[in-house]
Write a protein that holds these residues in place. Sequence first.
Motif, PDB file in Angstrom:
ATOM      1  N   GLN A   1       0.818  -1.204   0.000  1.00  0.00           N
ATOM      2  CA  GLN A   1       0.000   0.000   0.000  1.00  0.00           C
ATOM      3  C   GLN A   1       0.857   1.262   0.000  1.00  0.00           C
ATOM      4  O   GLN A   1       0.551   2.232  -0.716  1.00  0.00           O
ATOM      5  N   HIS A   2       1.924   1.265   0.758  1.00  0.00           N
ATOM      6  CA  HIS A   2       2.767   2.461   0.874  1.00  0.00           C
ATOM      7  C   HIS A   2       3.511   2.774  -0.417  1.00  0.00           C
ATOM      8  O   HIS A   2       3.582   3.929  -0.850  1.00  0.00           O
ATOM      9  N   HIS A   3       4.056   1.731  -1.049  1.00  0.00           N
ATOM     10  CA  HIS A   3       4.881   1.940  -2.245  1.00  0.00           C
ATOM     11  C   HIS A   3       4.092   1.785  -3.540  1.00  0.00           C
ATOM     12  O   HIS A   3       4.640   2.057  -4.612  1.00  0.00           O
ATOM     13  N   ASP A   4       2.840   1.337  -3.462  1.00  0.00           N
ATOM     14  CA  ASP A   4       2.000   1.136  -4.648  1.00  0.00           C
ATOM     15  C   ASP A   4       2.729   0.293  -5.689  1.00  0.00           C
ATOM     16  O   ASP A   4       2.932   0.704  -6.837  1.00  0.00           O
ATOM     17  N   VAL A   5       3.122  -0.898  -5.283  1.00  0.00           N
ATOM     18  CA  VAL A   5       3.895  -1.784  -6.149  1.00  0.00           C
ATOM     19  C   VAL A   5       3.069  -3.007  -6.540  1.00  0.00           C
ATOM     20  O   VAL A   5       2.023  -3.297  -5.957  1.00  0.00           O
ATOM     21  N   HIS A   6       3.582  -3.727  -7.532  1.00  0.00           N
ATOM     22  CA  HIS A   6       2.999  -5.018  -7.876  1.00  0.00           C
ATOM     23  C   HIS A   6       3.208  -6.000  -6.727  1.00  0.00           C
ATOM     24  O   HIS A   6       4.163  -5.878  -5.941  1.00  0.00           O
ATOM     25  N   MET A   7       2.314  -6.969  -6.638  1.00  0.00           N
ATOM     26  CA  MET A   7       2.451  -8.059  -5.686  1.00  0.00           C
ATOM     27  C   MET A   7       2.217  -9.366  -6.421  1.00  0.00           C
ATOM     28  O   MET A   7       1.308  -9.474  -7.241  1.00  0.00           O
ATOM     29  N   GLN A   8       3.060 -10.351  -6.141  1.00  0.00           N
ATOM     30  CA  GLN A   8       2.888 -11.679  -6.738  1.00  0.00           C
ATOM     31  C   GLN A   8       3.030 -12.731  -5.657  1.00  0.00           C
ATOM     32  O   GLN A   8       3.785 -12.574  -4.698  1.00  0.00           O
ATOM     33  N   THR A   9       2.295 -13.813  -5.837  1.00  0.00           N
ATOM     34  CA  THR A   9       2.380 -14.927  -4.907  1.00  0.00           C
ATOM     35  C   THR A   9       1.708 -16.137  -5.540  1.00  0.00           C
ATOM     36  O   THR A   9       1.113 -16.041  -6.618  1.00  0.00           O
ATOM     37  N   HIS A  10       1.811 -17.273  -4.865  1.00  0.00           N
ATOM     38  CA  HIS A  10       1.057 -18.456  -5.254  1.00  0.00           C
ATOM     39  C   HIS A  10      -0.275 -18.448  -4.514  1.00  0.00           C
ATOM     40  O   HIS A  10      -0.347 -18.048  -3.355  1.00  0.00           O
ATOM     41  N   CYS A  11      -1.306 -18.927  -5.176  1.00  0.00           N
ATOM     42  CA  CYS A  11      -2.639 -18.901  -4.578  1.00  0.00           C
ATOM     43  C   CYS A  11      -3.342 -20.235  -4.798  1.00  0.00           C
ATOM     44  O   CYS A  11      -3.560 -20.636  -5.938  1.00  0.00           O
ATOM     45  N   SER A  12      -3.658 -20.914  -3.700  1.00  0.00           N
ATOM     46  CA  SER A  12      -4.448 -22.152  -3.767  1.00  0.00           C
ATOM     47  C   SER A  12      -3.947 -23.068  -4.881  1.00  0.00           C
ATOM     48  O   SER A  12      -4.700 -23.499  -5.749  1.00  0.00           O
ATOM     49  N   GLU A  13      -2.656 -23.367  -4.828  1.00  0.00           N
ATOM     50  CA  GLU A  13      -2.017 -24.098  -5.927  1.00  0.00           C
ATOM     51  C   GLU A  13      -2.298 -25.594  -5.890  1.00  0.00           C
ATOM     52  O   GLU A  13      -2.293 -26.252  -6.934  1.00  0.00           O
ATOM     53  N   SER A  14      -2.490 -26.136  -4.722  1.00  0.00           N
ATOM     54  CA  SER A  14      -2.654 -27.591  -4.596  1.00  0.00           C
ATOM     55  C   SER A  14      -3.548 -27.901  -3.406  1.00  0.00           C
ATOM     56  O   SER A  14      -3.862 -27.017  -2.602  1.00  0.00           O
ATOM     57  N   ASP A  15      -3.943 -29.159  -3.289  1.00  0.00           N
ATOM     58  CA  ASP A  15      -4.716 -29.560  -2.114  1.00  0.00           C
ATOM     59  C   ASP A  15      -3.946 -29.253  -0.840  1.00  0.00           C
ATOM     60  O   ASP A  15      -4.505 -28.740   0.138  1.00  0.00           O
ATOM     61  N   TRP A  16      -2.641 -29.550  -0.868  1.00  0.00           N
ATOM     62  CA  TRP A  16      -1.823 -29.322   0.329  1.00  0.00           C
ATOM     63  C   TRP A  16      -1.793 -27.842   0.701  1.00  0.00           C
ATOM     64  O   TRP A  16      -2.019 -27.467   1.865  1.00  0.00           O
ATOM     65  N   ALA A  17      -1.543 -26.958  -0.271  1.00  0.00           N
ATOM     66  CA  ALA A  17      -1.461 -25.525   0.003  1.00  0.00           C
ATOM     67  C   ALA A  17      -2.813 -24.967   0.433  1.00  0.00           C
ATOM     68  O   ALA A  17      -2.909 -24.169   1.374  1.00  0.00           O
ATOM     69  N   ARG A  18      -3.880 -25.397  -0.248  1.00  0.00           N
ATOM     70  CA  ARG A  18      -5.227 -24.950   0.111  1.00  0.00           C
ATOM     71  C   ARG A  18      -5.582 -25.381   1.530  1.00  0.00           C
ATOM     72  O   ARG A  18      -6.091 -24.599   2.339  1.00  0.00           O
ATOM     73  N   ASP A  19      -5.301 -26.660   1.836  1.00  0.00           N
ATOM     74  CA  ASP A  19      -5.652 -27.195   3.154  1.00  0.00           C
ATOM     75  C   ASP A  19      -4.842 -26.535   4.263  1.00  0.00           C
ATOM     76  O   ASP A  19      -5.345 -26.353   5.385  1.00  0.00           O
TER      77      ASP A  19
END
Length: 454
Positions: free
Chosen positions: A235-253
């Motif tokens: 929010q402060h720097h108004d930059v892009h953000m990237q990440t993984h999102c709900s990629e697998s059953d393991w990550a979601r769980d």
Amino acid sequence: MINMTEIQFGILADTFHAPVKGELTFIPDFLILVDLRGDIVATFHSDDVDYSVHLNALCDSLKLITVEKGQYLMPGLVDLHCHAPQWPQAGKGLDLPLYDWLQNYTFPLENRYSDLAFAETVYQDVTRTLLANGTTSAMYFASIHREASELLANISLEQGQRAFVGRINMDNAEQCPAFYCESSVEQSLADTEVFIHNVRGMKGNEHGLVKPVITPRFVPSCTETLLRELGKLVQHHDVHMQTHCSESDWARDYALQHYGKSDIEIYAEAGLLNNKTVLAHSIFLTDNDVAVMKEFDAGIGHCPLSNMYFANAAMHTRELLDSGVSIGLGSDIAGAPSPSIFRASFDAVTHSRVREDGVDSRLTAEERGVVGSRVSFIEAFWMATAGGGRVLNEKVGLFEKDFHFDALVIKPSAMGNLRIWQDMDTPRDILEKIVSLGQSCDIDKVWVQGKQVR
């Protein structure tokens, strides 16, 4: 009349682009004028009143580039998800579950990037390789090492690639190996702020061709405190953000078990979502997740080939496209081995067709698939160009006034598999062939921001 002293060059070509999702625009003898900044100042169809006037003026000033018949101009390709340090492991370990793949291959390799000589060798190669495959805009995950991440940004700038580079944040000692984990929230934030400042201040980067990206690896690798503090930086720097999102059953769980919330809900509450957010994969989305993404205008980096290996399920690409969520494509090196977004486009089509047809032959045709879930080649091309630009909130992926001139010329090569039969192939046929068969040897020229880089 446009002032020719303000024009860098004009290019005349049979041109493909996709301004409207699901619709292909093919323009024979399209004339594009590019200014000294590398932006498109005007475009002309051959039947426009001023077409000949501008064409002649370009010829007289020796500023006309003509793409030969049988070759095609199209927007540069956008890769929304590429792990640059994983390039040496592309094609390895793809039979493992995601957690084991990370522990046995990825984390030990990424830890080597404290060695800047090693980092330079790999980063020079991966940026060149992506440019050779027509990727003019690349969103990169780097590693946790600030200096090596800045090196990737510098190399991208030197190569002339439009790049979005993220120094990875990961501090959860319960999920990260001891040898590859940030020491504290404070150190992670300090390094990230310095990284943002240094990338923005790189010599030659005054116009922001290369941008810093806030990059929490994914929910399991980050503590809740770190996620919230990174949200403040977004929010402060108004930059892009990237990440993984709900990629697998393991990550979601993991998210559900530890937070009682989905990845999207966690990121939103942490302040990490904005209109420059790229959420890689996004397989297990709820209706509420989709609504939240649309509220923030966050986008998805669809990685169809790596999803086949690690996601345990198929993304609802058709439904998400129809919902109006912004979607582009990612190579996901090295979760998938190919650096080509043409390949990702083809895989997006294939992925959707398998989903539509179903896979269990013991069921009837009416029972085993998801009716109406296919994605067309034209929609995949849109995701690879205009869709990716929309996710990035950047003026790339289209040949329109005020857009950056990021482009490539397709010239079918005898060294590859792409063959065009002028007496048989319609423009739609040609585009489908390019997506299906195009290789780096068929990419003759590449421009980024009006500069020819290949």
